[in-house]
Design an enzyme around this catalytic site. Structure first.
Site: not given
Ligand code: NI
Length: 175
Positions: A45, A50, A92-93, A134-135, A138
């Site tokens: 995701g 991000q 998380c990226l 999760h998104e 963000h």
């Molecule tokens: Ni993340």
């Protein structure tokens, strides 16, 4: 199509409540680039902030898992209600090499717009519900580090500090 830079922990855009998207007509390039970026980073995701875009938009692809869900773009998403509770190890990226066990609701009632502007309302469970939450975190300025206590954060204290320092340096170089 292009792989974009992923904004890392410490960058203020990750702490913003992102703007609603009112014009959905010019998003194709961004969306293609976001998919490229997510696949390159081997994530499931990715939220628009991000990659430095202040907009309520995220993508998810969990098609490689047991759940047969198509890759999808979610715009102006809102969690209407949720129920249940389950723990899951999340990464998380924007915080490479850090994972936390996070307890979240198991099922969500979720409303969003697809790329064609249509509104959808769905009951969602499993990994997709997890990824959406999760998104959505963000896009409301929250990250996985905020979902755990000081003790859980302790082993990653140094990594987080380094990431925050690097983000600050990166922003200073851009200024
Ligand atoms: Ni993340």
């Amino acid at each position: 199509m292009a792989v974009l830079d992923i904004v890392k922990y410490g960058d203020p855009i990750l702490r913003k409540v992102c703007n609603q998207v009112s014009d959905l007509s010019n998003l194709d390039q961004l969306i293609y680039d976001m998919f490229d970026t997510m696949y390159e980073a081997e994530g499931i995701g990715l939220a628009a902030n991000q990659v430095g875009q202040d907009m309520n938009l995220f993508i998810i692809d969990i098609a490689h898992t047991e759940e047969s869900v198509e890759p999808c773009v979610y715009i102006n998403g809102k969690i209407i209600s949720s129920k249940g509770e389950s723990p899951f190890e999340e990464g998380c990226l924007s915080i490479p090499e850090v994972t936390f066990e996070i307890i979240r609701p198991e099922f969500i009632h979720f409303k969003y717009q697809s790329i064609d502007g249509e509104w959808h309302e769905k009951e969602i469970g499993g990994l997709l519900a997890r990824a959406i939450q999760h998104e959505i975190d963000h896009l409301t300025g929250k990250m996985i580090v905020d979902r755990v206590n000081d003790v859980a954060r302790l082993p990653f204290k140094k990594q987080l500090k380094t990431l925050a320092k690097e983000s600050k340096q990166r922003l200073n170089n851009l200024a």
